[in-house]
Design a protein around this motif. Structure first.
Motif, PDB file in Angstrom:
ATOM      1  N   ALA A 199       0.833  -1.213   0.000  1.00 38.92           N
ATOM      2  CA  ALA A 199       0.000   0.000   0.000  1.00 38.92           C
ATOM      3  C   ALA A 199       0.863   1.258   0.000  1.00 38.92           C
ATOM      4  O   ALA A 199       0.585   2.200  -0.750  1.00 38.92           O
ATOM      5  N   MET A 200       1.911   1.269   0.821  1.00 39.91           N
ATOM      6  CA  MET A 200       2.784   2.454   0.871  1.00 39.91           C
ATOM      7  C   MET A 200       3.474   2.680  -0.473  1.00 39.91           C
ATOM      8  O   MET A 200       3.608   3.811  -0.921  1.00 39.91           O
ATOM      9  N   LEU A 201       3.889   1.602  -1.111  1.00 42.87           N
ATOM     10  CA  LEU A 201       4.509   1.741  -2.436  1.00 42.87           C
ATOM     11  C   LEU A 201       3.485   2.202  -3.469  1.00 42.87           C
ATOM     12  O   LEU A 201       3.787   3.036  -4.324  1.00 42.87           O
ATOM     13  N   SER A 202       2.270   1.668  -3.394  1.00 47.14           N
ATOM     14  CA  SER A 202       1.247   2.035  -4.384  1.00 47.14           C
ATOM     15  C   SER A 202       0.865   3.507  -4.291  1.00 47.14           C
ATOM     16  O   SER A 202       0.465   4.103  -5.284  1.00 47.14           O
ATOM     17  N   GLU A 203       1.001   4.104  -3.101  1.00 47.01           N
ATOM     18  CA  GLU A 203       0.633   5.500  -2.890  1.00 47.01           C
ATOM     19  C   GLU A 203       1.797   6.468  -3.138  1.00 47.01           C
ATOM     20  O   GLU A 203       1.585   7.678  -3.193  1.00 47.01           O
ATOM     21  N   ALA A 204       3.005   5.947  -3.257  1.00 46.60           N
ATOM     22  CA  ALA A 204       4.187   6.803  -3.398  1.00 46.60           C
ATOM     23  C   ALA A 204       4.299   7.371  -4.809  1.00 46.60           C
ATOM     24  O   ALA A 204       3.842   6.755  -5.777  1.00 46.60           O
ATOM     25  N   ALA A 211      10.430   3.753   7.250  1.00 43.18           N
ATOM     26  CA  ALA A 211       9.772   4.768   8.076  1.00 43.18           C
ATOM     27  C   ALA A 211       8.260   4.691   7.918  1.00 43.18           C
ATOM     28  O   ALA A 211       7.517   4.732   8.907  1.00 43.18           O
ATOM     29  N   ARG A 212       7.791   4.559   6.696  1.00 40.30           N
ATOM     30  CA  ARG A 212       6.347   4.550   6.446  1.00 40.30           C
ATOM     31  C   ARG A 212       5.662   3.277   6.908  1.00 40.30           C
ATOM     32  O   ARG A 212       4.442   3.267   7.066  1.00 40.30           O
ATOM     33  N   THR A 213       6.407   2.232   7.141  1.00 38.78           N
ATOM     34  CA  THR A 213       5.830   0.980   7.645  1.00 38.78           C
ATOM     35  C   THR A 213       6.208   0.742   9.108  1.00 38.78           C
ATOM     36  O   THR A 213       5.879  -0.305   9.661  1.00 38.78           O
ATOM     37  N   SER A 214       6.881   1.723   9.717  1.00 39.65           N
ATOM     38  CA  SER A 214       7.312   1.636  11.118  1.00 39.65           C
ATOM     39  C   SER A 214       8.090   0.350  11.382  1.00 39.65           C
ATOM     40  O   SER A 214       7.874  -0.337  12.369  1.00 39.65           O
TER      41      SER A 214
END
Length: 165
Positions: free
Chosen positions: A50-55, A67-70
């Motif tokens: 999800a973080m990659l898809s939104e980047a 950082a975005r996945t803690s």
């Protein structure tokens, strides 16, 4: 070391702590179960995708993805390697800085996240937001930011949000 009396929780603090503890232990499994059933993905793996898809450019340096996945870089590296083996993510040297490794979601990974996202959001809505009113949502966001700030004052969720395209 001191002999001072511990700062025990009062009744309301204890109730709040036990509620928060219960949420942090029960919620991840409830949200992960459909992801496991549908795609054999953990909640953490879904979050990486999800973080990659939104980047921007659907890619991030590994340090920013951590950082975005803690997550620690070592945990993230292990998970990205698993996702890469499934064809969902690829790693490469960053075009502008050869010292940086970048992770990018693949077309297969993007198709999977698009397939899973509607049901995932519905699960989150069912277990979290359908239980709350708007004031509760506002309070949860405010309280969550305060707790995150106490844990990591530089956490990425505390950065000013950029407008989405």
């Amino acid at each position: 070391m001191t002999d001072m009396e511990p700062r025990w929780l009062n009744g309301q603090e204890r109730a709040a702590w036990l509620a928060l503890f219960s949420v942090t232990t029960l919620l991840p499994g409830a949200i992960e179960a459909p992801l496991q059933q549908e795609a054999k993905l953990s909640l953490f793996e879904y979050n990486v995708l999800a973080m990659l898809s939104e980047a921007d450019g659907e890619a991030l340096p590994m340090s920013e993805l951590a950082a975005r996945t803690s997550a620690s870089l070592s945990r993230l590296s292990h998970v990205v390697k698993k996702l890469q083996a499934r064809g969902l993510v690829q790693r490469s040297v960053h075009a502008a800085d050869a010292r940086v490794t970048e992770a990018a979601i693949t077309g297969v990974g993007m198709a999977l996240i698009r397939k899973l996202a509607p049901a995932h959001v519905e699960t989150v809505r069912e277990f979290v937001f359908d239980q709350l009113g708007q004031k509760d949502v506002d309070d949860l966001a405010r309280i969550g930011r305060k707790i995150v700030r106490g844990l990591d004052e530089a956490h990425w969720t505390l950065r000013p949000e950029r407008p989405r395209a």
